[in-house]
Design a protein around this motif. Sequence first.
Motif, mmCIF file in Angstrom:
data_model
loop_
_atom_site.group_PDB
_atom_site.id
_atom_site.type_symbol
_atom_site.label_atom_id
_atom_site.label_comp_id
_atom_site.label_asym_id
_atom_site.label_seq_id
_atom_site.Cartn_x
_atom_site.Cartn_y
_atom_site.Cartn_z
ATOM 1 N N ILE A 1 0.834 -1.215 0.000
ATOM 2 C CA ILE A 1 0.000 0.000 0.000
ATOM 3 C C ILE A 1 0.863 1.259 0.000
ATOM 4 O O ILE A 1 2.042 1.220 0.341
ATOM 5 C CB ILE A 1 -0.891 0.054 1.255
ATOM 6 N N TYR B 1 -8.747 -1.028 4.416
ATOM 7 C CA TYR B 1 -7.362 -0.668 4.701
ATOM 8 C C TYR B 1 -6.616 -1.958 5.007
ATOM 9 O O TYR B 1 -7.247 -3.005 5.210
ATOM 10 C CB TYR B 1 -7.301 0.321 5.880
ATOM 11 N N ARG B 2 -5.278 -1.868 5.021
ATOM 12 C CA ARG B 2 -4.443 -3.034 5.320
ATOM 13 C C ARG B 2 -4.765 -3.566 6.715
ATOM 14 O O ARG B 2 -4.737 -2.812 7.683
ATOM 15 C CB ARG B 2 -2.981 -2.598 5.218
ATOM 16 N N GLN C 1 -5.599 4.542 2.466
ATOM 17 C CA GLN C 1 -4.594 3.843 1.657
ATOM 18 C C GLN C 1 -5.068 3.533 0.247
ATOM 19 O O GLN C 1 -6.262 3.499 -0.026
ATOM 20 C CB GLN C 1 -4.220 2.533 2.377
ATOM 21 N N TRP D 1 -7.328 0.892 -6.151
ATOM 22 C CA TRP D 1 -6.927 -0.515 -6.068
ATOM 23 C C TRP D 1 -6.905 -1.131 -7.466
ATOM 24 O O TRP D 1 -7.651 -0.710 -8.357
ATOM 25 C CB TRP D 1 -7.888 -1.302 -5.175
ATOM 26 N N ASP E 1 -2.001 -6.633 -0.963
ATOM 27 C CA ASP E 1 -2.811 -5.494 -0.523
ATOM 28 C C ASP E 1 -3.201 -4.559 -1.669
ATOM 29 O O ASP E 1 -4.151 -3.787 -1.530
ATOM 30 C CB ASP E 1 -2.026 -4.660 0.508
ATOM 31 N N LYS F 1 -7.328 -7.628 3.451
ATOM 32 C CA LYS F 1 -5.971 -7.263 3.051
ATOM 33 C C LYS F 1 -5.058 -7.727 4.166
ATOM 34 O O LYS F 1 -4.863 -7.034 5.164
ATOM 35 C CB LYS F 1 -5.862 -5.752 2.854
#
Lengths: 426, 101
Positions: free
Chosen positions: A138, A192-193, A283, A301, A322, A332
């Motif tokens: 990310i 998000y991660r 992200q 993404w 991710d 992720k």
Amino acid sequence: MQRRQFVQTLGAGSAVAGLGLMSGCATSAGRGAKVVVVGGGYGGATAAKYVRLFSDHNIEVTLVEPNAAFVSCPISNMVLGGHKTMADITVPYDNLSKRHGVKVVRDTVASIDATKRTVKLASGGELPYDRLILSPGIDFMWDTLPGMAKAGAADKVLHAWKAGPQTVALRRQLEALPDGGVYALSIPLAPYRCPPGPYERACMVASYFKKAKPKSKVVIFDANDDITSKKGLFMKAWDEHYKGLIEYRPKHKVVDVDAATNTLKFEFNDDFKAGVLNVIPTQRAGEIAVKTGLATANARWCEVDFLTFEAKAAKNIHVLGDAIQIAPAMPKSGHMANQHGKTCAAAVVSLLQGKEPPSLPLYANTCYSFVTATDVVHVASVHKYDAAQKTMLAVPGSGGLSSAASALEGEYAMAWARNIWADSLA
Amino acid sequence: MVTTTNKWLAAGVLCLAAAGAQAQVNQIKVWAAACANCHGTDGRAAAGAVSLAGQSKNDLVQKLQDFKTGKRPATIMHQLAKGYTDEQLADIAGYFAAQKK
Ligand SMILES: Cc1cc2nc3c(=O)[nH]c(=O)nc-3n(C[C@H](O)[C@H](O)[C@H](O)COP(=O)(O)OP(=O)(O)OC[C@H]3O[C@@H](n4cnc5c(N)ncnc54)[C@H](O)[C@@H]3O)c2cc1C
């Protein structure tokens, strides 16, 4: 792999490559084909190793990664809590070359030419590829927090959402915080991660405060409407172990940061000032994927074909980890990135051999979170390719959560870490 | 003309030989690889996890079935085993049974 075998493979490769590509048949062995992997994290390192394994070491693999060693995000919250060291979460890259014949190049890919099928390195070199595998992780959308562009802001207000120097720096800030000080953690809107990662982090910082500075406090500002993962289990842990130490505030979306005064600014709520600010920004896919035009979902993404992980926007470029637009219920996570790496490696090897890739991807995800220095909770799921919807779907009836936090799962969590590090990197 | 034909023939022979030597990446191998995150590459685990490589196929199938039905207590494997059909579990067990310990 033995040295002699490696030399032979290279020799055979160069002799056959020209003929093979021309006739379109000697490639059935994939000999001499070149795969370049960008990023030596959970996705990239796994893909690099498994392209070698699945091709019986016939396909050449070059891994480009700027870091000298792999530093794991999983278990990094334990470093913040003072329960593990950086050495515990750092793994060398040597074994990928020594045992598997992956050529590891310490550099950054500056640009990709999808037509010429080459990548340009920051140091100036160029690498040709037949297939490119991109696992850049990310990057942060700093433009959503204008104050972070001010001089010194990024050195003071840390994310520590990529393990490494920021993990160490954030731990120092926590150590320097006086007893009675406040640590504020902000969580961006999903996706998000690592969905449970921030809540685990709150537990780990609180476990440190409980021991070292009991008058201090953890305040969580979550942009989401509610805890996004393992909700009941985290709430139980906060109640049992950290009563009065952790405060959770949902629906708090950070829109700016004033680093000079350590202040968070929210969309709808009052400003908040704290001793330590830990801002996890919004992200998107790693920069190289975005600037190559692969981030076709909201410019954030990368959309991929889940049979091969080939990007929808470019032929011969595969994206995983991710950086991708996830399938429903697909987190992720490092575990997922490792799973993508294997599916992608199998597809890339098949395609380079002129064969159909395996068509029934099926893999699991497990995600462990430490709630104390010893006790852990998990969430698990199994994901299967759905040919009609062309996506991965959770298998009905599978998966679930821990019934309760336990030290046994704490041991399993560390065993998981040792195994996935070895599976990806050794 | 003749030379060209020969070249193509030669390439064809090379092709067959290569294809024979190179088994296609098989689906079961990739399914089994999905277990390696926890149980080690090819089922040879690092400390703290159970190695699957070289276990008897029947034992492995039995254990997986017992996880699936809930007969064997577990923290996580009962949840994962339910995601696989009996056939898939047997195929994966077979793969690990065939690996060197
Ligand atoms: C605090 C925290 C805790 C977590 N805990 C867990 C957990 O318990 N379990 C779990 O499964 N997951 C966990 N995760 C999530 C996990 O870390 C990520 O999902 C995983 O790292 C994704 O793998 P990746 O390969 O996509 O990216 P990464 O692992 O981030 O790897 C990307 C790599 O690409 C390199 N790179 C980027 N751009 C370039 C370029 N242009 N050229 C060359 N190299 C480049 C980077 O240097 C990096 O090494 C956690 C994350 C965090 C932050």
